[in-house]
Design a protein around this motif. Sequence first.
Motif, PDB file in Angstrom:
ATOM      1  N   VAL A  30       0.850  -1.218   0.130  1.00  0.00           N
ATOM      2  CA  VAL A  30       0.113   0.165  -0.073  1.00  0.00           C
ATOM      3  C   VAL A  30       0.900   1.310   0.141  1.00  0.00           C
ATOM      4  N   ARG A  31       1.888   1.328   0.807  1.00  0.00           N
ATOM      5  CA  ARG A  31       2.916   2.545   0.695  1.00  0.00           C
ATOM      6  C   ARG A  31       3.545   2.757  -0.439  1.00  0.00           C
ATOM      7  N   LEU A  32       3.966   1.484  -1.106  1.00  0.00           N
ATOM      8  CA  LEU A  32       4.625   1.791  -2.357  1.00  0.00           C
ATOM      9  C   LEU A  32       3.552   2.224  -3.297  1.00  0.00           C
ATOM     10  N   LEU A  33       2.329   1.892  -3.404  1.00  0.00           N
ATOM     11  CA  LEU A  33       1.510   2.064  -4.435  1.00  0.00           C
ATOM     12  C   LEU A  33       1.273   3.795  -4.133  1.00  0.00           C
ATOM     13  N   ILE A  34       1.076   4.325  -3.059  1.00  0.00           N
ATOM     14  CA  ILE A  34       1.116   5.394  -2.860  1.00  0.00           C
ATOM     15  C   ILE A  34       2.054   6.237  -3.260  1.00  0.00           C
ATOM     16  N   THR A  35       3.260   5.850  -3.290  1.00  0.00           N
ATOM     17  CA  THR A  35       4.433   6.488  -3.468  1.00  0.00           C
ATOM     18  C   THR A  35       4.398   6.606  -5.058  1.00  0.00           C
ATOM     19  N   VAL A  36       4.095   5.609  -5.862  1.00  0.00           N
ATOM     20  CA  VAL A  36       3.910   5.662  -7.296  1.00  0.00           C
ATOM     21  C   VAL A  36       2.893   6.350  -7.911  1.00  0.00           C
ATOM     22  N   LEU A  37       1.602   6.392  -7.150  1.00  0.00           N
ATOM     23  CA  LEU A  37       0.563   7.362  -7.460  1.00  0.00           C
ATOM     24  C   LEU A  37       1.077   8.926  -7.593  1.00  0.00           C
TER      25      LEU A  37
ATOM     26  N   ILE B  86      10.476   6.672   2.008  1.00  0.00           N
ATOM     27  CA  ILE B  86      11.458   7.048   3.042  1.00  0.00           C
ATOM     28  C   ILE B  86      10.975   6.156   4.358  1.00  0.00           C
ATOM     29  N   ALA B  87       9.679   6.627   4.554  1.00  0.00           N
ATOM     30  CA  ALA B  87       8.873   5.945   5.587  1.00  0.00           C
ATOM     31  C   ALA B  87       8.882   4.578   5.655  1.00  0.00           C
ATOM     32  N   THR B  88       8.443   4.083   4.128  1.00  0.00           N
ATOM     33  CA  THR B  88       8.354   2.687   3.933  1.00  0.00           C
ATOM     34  C   THR B  88       9.757   1.875   3.982  1.00  0.00           C
ATOM     35  N   ALA B  89      10.806   2.555   3.740  1.00  0.00           N
ATOM     36  CA  ALA B  89      12.127   1.923   3.882  1.00  0.00           C
ATOM     37  C   ALA B  89      12.486   1.632   5.437  1.00  0.00           C
ATOM     38  N   TYR B  90      11.962   2.710   6.196  1.00  0.00           N
ATOM     39  CA  TYR B  90      12.065   2.460   7.751  1.00  0.00           C
ATOM     40  C   TYR B  90      11.361   1.505   8.304  1.00  0.00           C
ATOM     41  N   ARG B  91      10.310   1.147   7.700  1.00  0.00           N
ATOM     42  CA  ARG B  91       9.163   0.238   8.298  1.00  0.00           C
ATOM     43  C   ARG B  91       9.807  -1.149   7.746  1.00  0.00           C
ATOM     44  N   LEU B  92      10.738  -1.173   6.883  1.00  0.00           N
ATOM     45  CA  LEU B  92      11.311  -2.385   6.619  1.00  0.00           C
ATOM     46  C   LEU B  92      11.901  -3.287   7.749  1.00  0.00           C
ATOM     47  N   ILE B  93      12.197  -2.521   9.022  1.00  0.00           N
ATOM     48  CA  ILE B  93      12.537  -3.321  10.081  1.00  0.00           C
ATOM     49  C   ILE B  93      11.629  -4.249  10.818  1.00  0.00           C
ATOM     50  N   TYR B  94      10.476  -4.146  10.380  1.00  0.00           N
ATOM     51  CA  TYR B  94       9.317  -5.201  10.663  1.00  0.00           C
ATOM     52  C   TYR B  94       9.676  -6.583  10.300  1.00  0.00           C
ATOM     53  N   GLY B  95      10.254  -6.514   8.814  1.00  0.00           N
ATOM     54  CA  GLY B  95      10.734  -7.738   8.373  1.00  0.00           C
ATOM     55  C   GLY B  95      11.826  -8.484   9.230  1.00  0.00           C
ATOM     56  N   ILE B  96      12.581  -7.558   9.908  1.00  0.00           N
ATOM     57  CA  ILE B  96      13.643  -8.364  10.905  1.00  0.00           C
ATOM     58  C   ILE B  96      12.754  -8.721  11.921  1.00  0.00           C
ATOM     59  N   ARG B  97      11.694  -8.305  12.495  1.00  0.00           N
ATOM     60  CA  ARG B  97      11.036  -8.516  13.717  1.00  0.00           C
ATOM     61  C   ARG B  97      10.346  -9.822  13.413  1.00  0.00           C
ATOM     62  N   VAL B  98       9.716  -9.973  12.397  1.00  0.00           N
ATOM     63  CA  VAL B  98       8.835 -11.278  12.000  1.00  0.00           C
ATOM     64  C   VAL B  98       9.923 -12.426  11.953  1.00  0.00           C
TER      65      VAL B  98
ATOM     66  N   ILE C 165       5.516  14.770  -5.472  1.00  0.00           N
ATOM     67  CA  ILE C 165       6.689  13.987  -5.633  1.00  0.00           C
ATOM     68  C   ILE C 165       7.683  14.076  -4.460  1.00  0.00           C
ATOM     69  N   VAL C 166       7.634  15.251  -3.796  1.00  0.00           N
ATOM     70  CA  VAL C 166       8.196  15.422  -2.493  1.00  0.00           C
ATOM     71  C   VAL C 166       7.462  14.380  -1.695  1.00  0.00           C
ATOM     72  N   ALA C 167       6.180  14.504  -1.505  1.00  0.00           N
ATOM     73  CA  ALA C 167       5.378  13.723  -0.767  1.00  0.00           C
ATOM     74  C   ALA C 167       5.537  12.186  -0.846  1.00  0.00           C
ATOM     75  N   GLY C 168       5.745  11.836  -2.209  1.00  0.00           N
ATOM     76  CA  GLY C 168       6.091  10.729  -2.485  1.00  0.00           C
ATOM     77  C   GLY C 168       7.320  10.086  -2.025  1.00  0.00           C
ATOM     78  N   VAL C 169       8.231  10.777  -2.135  1.00  0.00           N
ATOM     79  CA  VAL C 169       9.661  10.441  -1.486  1.00  0.00           C
ATOM     80  C   VAL C 169       9.834  10.453   0.052  1.00  0.00           C
ATOM     81  N   PHE C 170       8.741  11.133   0.613  1.00  0.00           N
ATOM     82  CA  PHE C 170       8.781  10.942   1.896  1.00  0.00           C
ATOM     83  C   PHE C 170       8.121   9.731   2.355  1.00  0.00           C
ATOM     84  N   VAL C 171       7.128   9.497   1.621  1.00  0.00           N
ATOM     85  CA  VAL C 171       6.360   8.052   1.947  1.00  0.00           C
ATOM     86  C   VAL C 171       7.306   6.983   1.755  1.00  0.00           C
TER      87      VAL C 171
END
Length: 215
Positions: free
Chosen positions: A33-40, A71-83, A63-69
């Motif tokens: 969902v986050r990546l889709l929002i970035t693309v849109l 970056i936030a998505t990349a930060y949330r990749l930490i959940y992959g480590i948690r799982v 575009i600026v908003a998409g970049v921030f989304v």
Amino acid sequence: MAYDSRNLASLKAPDVAQVLKANRLVLVRIMTVRLLITVLLVAFSVTLSRMTESNSIFLTLPIVAGVFVFIATAYRLIYGIRVSRCARVLRDYPLEFHPRVIKKHERWTQYGNVYEVRVTTRGQHGAPLMLAVNAAGRRRWPEGVEEGGWLAGDLPFGGVLVVPGSNAMLFLKPADWDKTARKREEAGAERTARAERAKLNDRTQWAVMMRGLGA
């Protein structure tokens, strides 16, 4: 639902494979969902710019908003480590039902909501205060967990709490790692070795899993 000694014996532990699959799917959906929002956002800005043939700086805002989304998505990749860490714990420890989980406090961090909880054990006193974070990235407190959950782990080291009926999964670590050091030292060789296999006997791991608290 309140659990007594009679229905506790009849409880069936959740299927670990199903729990892990459900949490991985939740993580994938969140990231998708986050990546889709970035693309849109980027596509909207580019399309509007071409249609209007304008170079206005306001058209770059999506575009600026998409970049921030992103970056936030990349930060949330930490959940992959948690799982993945939860999967290791669930592999090395059996699930045992604890009839009560008490939420003390809740705090917001950029990596997810962190809860202070106490997991009670029937017949035992002095359960350590634990920090809990949703493994897959959801921020809301799992419904029904106050009435009990399935714990895999060893509380002085940490563990995983699975909520009955929902497959929600919380990763746990002692709220005060130094304060529980004596209990880990007294745990014995077998418990310590098991915690090491599950990667629970590590303060560095505490910092990774609870990132956002300044640990």
